[in-house]
Scaffold this motif. Structure first.
Motif, short mmCIF file in Angstrom:
data_model
loop_
_atom_site.label_atom_id
_atom_site.label_comp_id
_atom_site.label_asym_id
_atom_site.label_seq_id
_atom_site.Cartn_x
_atom_site.Cartn_y
_atom_site.Cartn_z
N GLU A 218 0.83 -1.21 0.00
CA GLU A 218 0.00 0.00 0.00
C GLU A 218 0.86 1.26 0.00
N SER A 219 1.94 1.23 0.76
CA SER A 219 2.83 2.38 0.84
C SER A 219 3.47 2.67 -0.52
N SER A 220 3.93 1.64 -1.20
CA SER A 220 4.55 1.82 -2.52
C SER A 220 3.53 2.25 -3.56
N TRP B 184 2.58 5.97 -4.59
CA TRP B 184 3.28 6.79 -5.60
C TRP B 184 2.53 6.73 -6.93
N LEU B 185 1.98 5.59 -7.31
CA LEU B 185 1.17 5.54 -8.53
C LEU B 185 -0.12 6.34 -8.34
N TYR B 186 -0.72 6.24 -7.16
CA TYR B 186 -1.92 7.01 -6.87
C TYR B 186 -1.63 8.52 -6.93
N ALA B 187 -0.44 8.91 -6.50
CA ALA B 187 -0.05 10.33 -6.58
C ALA B 187 -0.01 10.79 -8.03
N LEU B 188 0.50 9.93 -8.92
CA LEU B 188 0.53 10.29 -10.35
C LEU B 188 -0.87 10.46 -10.91
N LEU B 189 -1.82 9.74 -10.35
CA LEU B 189 -3.22 9.85 -10.76
C LEU B 189 -3.94 11.02 -10.08
N GLY B 190 -3.26 11.67 -9.14
CA GLY B 190 -3.86 12.80 -8.44
C GLY B 190 -4.70 12.41 -7.25
N HIS C 122 2.78 -3.79 -10.20
CA HIS C 122 3.37 -5.12 -10.08
C HIS C 122 2.98 -6.07 -11.22
N PRO C 123 3.43 -5.75 -12.44
CA PRO C 123 3.13 -6.66 -13.56
C PRO C 123 3.87 -7.98 -13.40
N ASP C 124 3.34 -9.01 -14.03
CA ASP C 124 4.05 -10.30 -14.06
C ASP C 124 5.34 -10.13 -14.86
N ALA C 125 6.35 -10.89 -14.51
CA ALA C 125 7.62 -10.86 -15.23
C ALA C 125 7.42 -11.19 -16.70
N SER C 126 6.45 -12.05 -16.98
CA SER C 126 6.19 -12.45 -18.37
C SER C 126 5.64 -11.30 -19.22
#
Length: 188
Positions: free
Chosen positions: A37-39, A42-48, A148-152
């Motif tokens: 959730e903490s990490s 940062w994506l949520y910040a980019l979304l405002g 967190h996309p899959d490595a594939s």
């Protein structure tokens, strides 16, 4: 270009700066001790969706503010790692593709099940992650955010960047990190 300049989120102790350009895959690497959730904040910040205490976020030189966030979000698509229910749910059923396109922001899109199925195959992954990533890509927005996309999916994400998108992923997977043009460690 998407820029974070000395951004400090509420509750964090350190700032983050980065420049993500069109045609590049940028990987945000969470610190080992950080919660998901903490990490993800940062994506949520980019979304405002997160309060920026100091510093700024801008897209093509335009600052992301509470007033500009809805318009800026129309330039972005977000592929979460999963769809988690909010609130108390006794029986959870994952939403169907039709549910995603019933959302107000997606109503104008004409994406057939066949087109979605083909894009899901290209993602390199399966299941709900393939569906979420394929839908985000088919939105055809210039900025793609992926949790967190899959490595594939690393090669697929790189291809999306090479098509001129700004692609930002949150991942600590070595395959995704190696595929990235820029790697930024999140602050501790």
């Amino acid at each position: 270009m998407l820029e974070l300049n000395d951004v400090l989120l509420e509750g964090e102790r350190s700032t983050l700066s980065l420049m993500a350009r069109e045609g590049q895959l940028t990987c945000l690497v969470p610190r080992p001790s950080a919660s998901a959730e903490s990490s993800l904040r940062w994506l949520y910040a980019l979304l405002g969706f997160e309060h920026v205490v100091c510093g700024y976020i801008s897209i093509d030189g335009e600052p992301l503010t509470p007033a500009s966030a809805p318009a800026m979000r129309r330039m972005m698509s977000f592929a979460p790692s999963s769809l988690d229910p909010v609130g108390q749910i006794e029986v959870y059923e994952a939403p169907e593709v039709q549910d995603v396109f019933a959302l107000k922001a997606n109503r104008e899109l004409s994406i057939s099940n066949g087109l979605l199925s083909e894009e899901m195959k290209r993602t390199g992954t399966t299941g709900i992650r393939a569906r979420l990533l394929a839908v985000a890509v088919l939105l055809k927005r210039p900025i793609l955010l992926v949790d967190h996309p899959d490595a594939s999916s690393a090669d697929y994400l790189r291809q999306q960047a090479q098509q001129g998108r700004i692609v930002i992923v949150l991942s600590d997977d070595q395959t995704v990190i190696w595929a990235s043009d820029n790697v930024v460690e999140l602050p501790s």
